[in-house]
Scaffold this active site. Structure first.
Site, mmCIF file in Angstrom:
data_model
loop_
_atom_site.group_PDB
_atom_site.id
_atom_site.type_symbol
_atom_site.label_atom_id
_atom_site.label_comp_id
_atom_site.label_asym_id
_atom_site.label_seq_id
_atom_site.Cartn_x
_atom_site.Cartn_y
_atom_site.Cartn_z
ATOM 1 C CB SER A 1 3.082 -1.980 3.860
ATOM 2 O OG SER A 1 2.609 -2.636 4.732
ATOM 3 C CB SER A 2 7.410 -5.773 1.431
ATOM 4 O OG SER A 2 8.291 -5.692 2.780
ATOM 5 N N GLY B 1 11.581 -3.179 2.827
ATOM 6 C CA GLY B 1 12.133 -1.703 3.487
ATOM 7 C C GLY B 1 12.013 -0.631 2.724
ATOM 8 C CG ASP C 1 -1.205 2.754 11.959
ATOM 9 O OD1 ASP C 1 -0.204 3.166 12.914
ATOM 10 O OD2 ASP C 1 -0.819 1.687 11.301
ATOM 11 C CD GLU D 1 2.810 7.938 6.768
ATOM 12 O OE1 GLU D 1 2.313 6.692 7.141
ATOM 13 O OE2 GLU D 1 2.542 8.168 5.649
ATOM 14 C CG HIS D 2 4.682 7.467 12.291
ATOM 15 N ND1 HIS D 2 5.185 6.221 12.733
ATOM 16 C CD2 HIS D 2 5.662 7.831 11.376
ATOM 17 C CE1 HIS D 2 6.384 5.925 12.087
ATOM 18 N NE2 HIS D 2 6.468 6.646 11.144
ATOM 19 N N GLY E 1 9.024 1.135 2.425
ATOM 20 C CA GLY E 1 7.829 1.959 3.032
ATOM 21 C C GLY E 1 6.520 1.504 2.312
ATOM 22 C CG ASP F 1 1.381 -0.933 7.046
ATOM 23 O OD1 ASP F 1 0.657 0.180 6.669
ATOM 24 O OD2 ASP F 1 2.511 -1.077 7.249
ATOM 25 N NE ARG G 1 0.685 1.446 4.338
ATOM 26 C CZ ARG G 1 2.075 1.789 4.314
ATOM 27 N NH1 ARG G 1 2.804 1.795 2.985
ATOM 28 N NH2 ARG G 1 2.849 1.614 5.463
HETATM 29 P P1 NG1 Z 1 5.457 0.555 7.092
HETATM 30 O O1 NG1 Z 1 7.045 0.613 7.793
HETATM 31 O O2 NG1 Z 1 5.780 1.506 5.929
HETATM 32 O O3 NG1 Z 1 5.400 -0.881 6.539
HETATM 33 C C1 NG1 Z 1 4.422 1.319 9.282
HETATM 34 C C2 NG1 Z 1 3.479 0.728 9.985
HETATM 35 C C3 NG1 Z 1 2.222 1.230 9.855
HETATM 36 C C4 NG1 Z 1 1.992 2.702 10.326
HETATM 37 C C5 NG1 Z 1 3.273 3.336 9.461
HETATM 38 C C6 NG1 Z 1 3.451 4.820 9.750
HETATM 39 C C7 NG1 Z 1 3.934 -2.041 10.228
HETATM 40 C C8 NG1 Z 1 3.645 -3.035 9.519
HETATM 41 N N1 NG1 Z 1 3.330 -0.991 9.467
HETATM 42 O O4 NG1 Z 1 4.433 1.193 8.006
HETATM 43 O O5 NG1 Z 1 1.276 0.510 10.911
HETATM 44 O O6 NG1 Z 1 2.408 2.971 11.710
HETATM 45 O O7 NG1 Z 1 4.423 2.859 9.684
HETATM 46 O O8 NG1 Z 1 2.267 5.469 9.362
HETATM 47 O O9 NG1 Z 1 4.561 -1.895 11.163
HETATM 48 MG MG MG Z 2 6.188 -2.877 7.022
#
Ligand code: NG1
Ligand code: MG
Length: 522
Positions: A167-168, A163, A60, A57-58, A165, A213, A51
């Site tokens: 959300s793999s 890595g 949830d 951001e930050h 961003g 995510d 996604r």
């Molecule tokens: P990323 O690192 O982009 O997968 C993480 C968190 C989210 C959310 C965002 C910041 C995981 C799986 N996902 O996303 O829940 O907090 O950072 O908005 O850790």
């Molecule tokens: Mg992640």
């Protein structure tokens, strides 16, 4: 948008039309390779996408609503099953990856009772195991303790950059949980159940994440963004962008700075989660009389802290009148004002200072807040983190007002909505400023990508996902896409050492894609 995970019959059910041709090749390769490894065809493929987060951001993990959308890139798990018992009380998982050198194949004999995950080693199959563990817990709840999981043969193919961003991890965990449910005979798999189990499962890998995510991965619908709220319970609904002129596109640009939450959790992601729970607890203790305070273990959705807003609801003067209502802009504005007055220290707070306000010892504070996910910090910047969270929650609501209140764009002539576009973009730019300055989750490279894009015509540019590297998202008028790309090429990408492949994948025009699906192989 509740309901079951759809069963797809053709790739057209899953992907946008521009992606079907290349995906067909990829899926054929997956099925052929499965056949050559295991000697038979897979029974089904489970699929969950990555996604991009548009705004929110930050927040949830503080249980504020967010607005992500699914992308085309995804995790695919081709699966077959059998029941032949392995050794007494175990079942067997064989798992391989199409990228076999990077992600070597494994075989596990797993006891019926317990899936062990060693979160101290970084091993790609941990993500599968965490989905497996969550799904088995749910299956056992449904079918009783005598439930015996089937053996599974699995081949994985993931196209969401790790890595990056996008959300793999959530794509992989959600696809894994879905695969385990389907392998064990479940067909009508409830989206909410799957999402909740994927959220809790991912914590087993060592990241104290929120639920954005997994929600985006499971619930998204092609052609629309997704408004996700977490209180009083998980809800997701599709959100459409109104027609604009010039037409708007989302560009996703990689920074190629890899941010690995597994490695940097104690100083980045997990630390921010702790700072937010400490800030909530501090505000709760400082503002509410003892009788109105929240119990320390309130944990909606299995999220390990109470949402800021529950803290707010507990504020004495409001408790009875707003306890059941959802956050509104006026409440958030008030919270911002209260935070500014209450959390005054720019340099941050020590453990001793926070413990004193909470009325606990430093040891008790450590046990309650920092024992499950270790963090490293001398001072906790409660003021800045709380101000980011409340202002970001407010920006999400403002963004939604712009999208959903027709009056917001009807004032302009239908020939040109650039003023409206600029208001949407302005909110994204404000998010970037807050992430950079108050939440300190950006980095110089992401800041540079944003500045370059805005100069070349982007309405709004910001980091997306956890930050500290990874990806950025940009709201760009269709007629400026080429100019923005060209600017990045000369001012950013050409100055980095990148492989041909990286160069090609650096920038994508993102179309909102569909969420999780099961595909039964004929
Ligand atoms: P990323 O690192 O982009 O997968 C993480 C968190 C989210 C959310 C965002 C910041 C995981 C799986 N996902 O996303 O829940 O907090 O950072 O908005 O850790
Ligand atoms: Mg992640």
């Amino acid at each position: 948008m509740a309901g079951s995970v759809p069963i797809a019959h053709a790739l057209e059910d899953i992907y946008t039309s521009d992606a079907v041709a290349s995906q067909t090749k990829r899926w054929t390769h997956l099925v052929d390779k499965f056949q050559s490894i295991y000697g038979h065809k897979p029974k089904f493929v489970s699929r969950s996408p990555g996604r991009v987060n548009i705004i929110g951001e930050h927040i949830d993990y503080s249980l504020y609503s967010v607005l992500p959308m699914a992308i085309t890139a995804d995790a695919l798990l081709a699966v077959s099953t059998d029941l032949s018992s392995v050794k007494g009380d175990t079942f067997k998982i064989q798992i391989a990856n199409v990228q076999e050198t990077r992600f070597p194949a494994h075989e596990f004999d797993i006891p019926y009772g317990a899936v062990e995950i060693d979160a101290t080693v970084h091993e790609w199959t941990n993500y599968f195991k965490s989905g497996l563990r969550g799904a088995l817990e749910l299956l056992r709840k449904k079918h009783g303790d005598n439930f015996k999981p089937k053996n599974m043969q699995i081949l994985m193919d993931g196209t969401v950059p790790a890595g990056g961003g996008l959300s793999s991890s959530a794509a992989f965990v959600s696809a894994s949980a879905l695969a385990v449910m389907a392998a064990n005979g479940e067909r009508a798999i409830d989206k909410t159940e799957l999402t909740e189990l994927a959220i809790v499962s991912e914590r087993a890998v060592g990241v104290n994440s929120g639920g954005m995510d997994q929600s985006a991965s499971v619930f998204s619908e092609r052609g629309s963004a997704l408004f996700v709220s977490f209180t009083p319970s998980l809800k997701a609904r599709a959100v459409h962008f109104p027609p604009t002129r010039p037409e708007l596109t989302f560009l996703i640009a990689q920074s190629f700075v890899t941010a690995d939450k597994f490695v940097t959790g104690p100083i980045h992601y997990n630390l921010r989660v702790v700072e937010c729970s400490l800030a909530a607890a501090y505000l709760n203790a400082a503002l509410n009389p003892p009788s109105m305070r929240l119990p320390a273990d309130a944990a909606p959705l299995g999220i390990s802290l109470h949402g800021f807003h529950e803290t707010y609801f507990a504020l004495a003067e409001h408790a009875s009148s707003v306890a059941s209502s959802k956050p509104v802009p006026a409440q958030l504005e008030e919270l911002i004002a209260l935070t500014s007055k209450t959390l005054t220290k720019d340099e941050g707070y020590t453990r001793e200072e926070i413990a004193a306000v909470l009325g606990v010892t430093v040891d008790e504070l450590n046990t309650q807040f920092t024992s499950r996910f270790p963090v490293r910090a001398e001072r906790f910047k409660l003021r800045q983190r709380a101000l980011h969270v409340f202002s970001e929650a407010l920006r999400v609501l403002r963004f939604m007002e712009l999208l959903e209140d027709p009056a917001a764009h009807q004032q302009e002539s239908s020939e040109d909505t650039s003023e409206y576009n600029a208001r949407l973009g302005g909110l994204l730019n404000d998010t970037q400023d807050s992430c950079r300055d108050a939440y300190e989750c950006s980095c110089a490279e992401i800041d540079a990508l944003c500045t370059i894009a805005r100069r070349a015509g982007s309405y709004g540019s910001r980091l997306t996902g956890a930050g500290w590297g990874g990806c950025s998202v940009h709201l760009v008028p269709a007629d400026k896409v080429d100019a923005v790309r060209a600017a990045w090429e000369t001012e950013y990408y050409s100055k980095r050492e990148l492989t041909e492949e990286q160069r090609e994948a650096a920038v994508v025009v993102s179309r909102p894609g569909s969420g999780s699906a099961l595909y039964l192989v004929a």
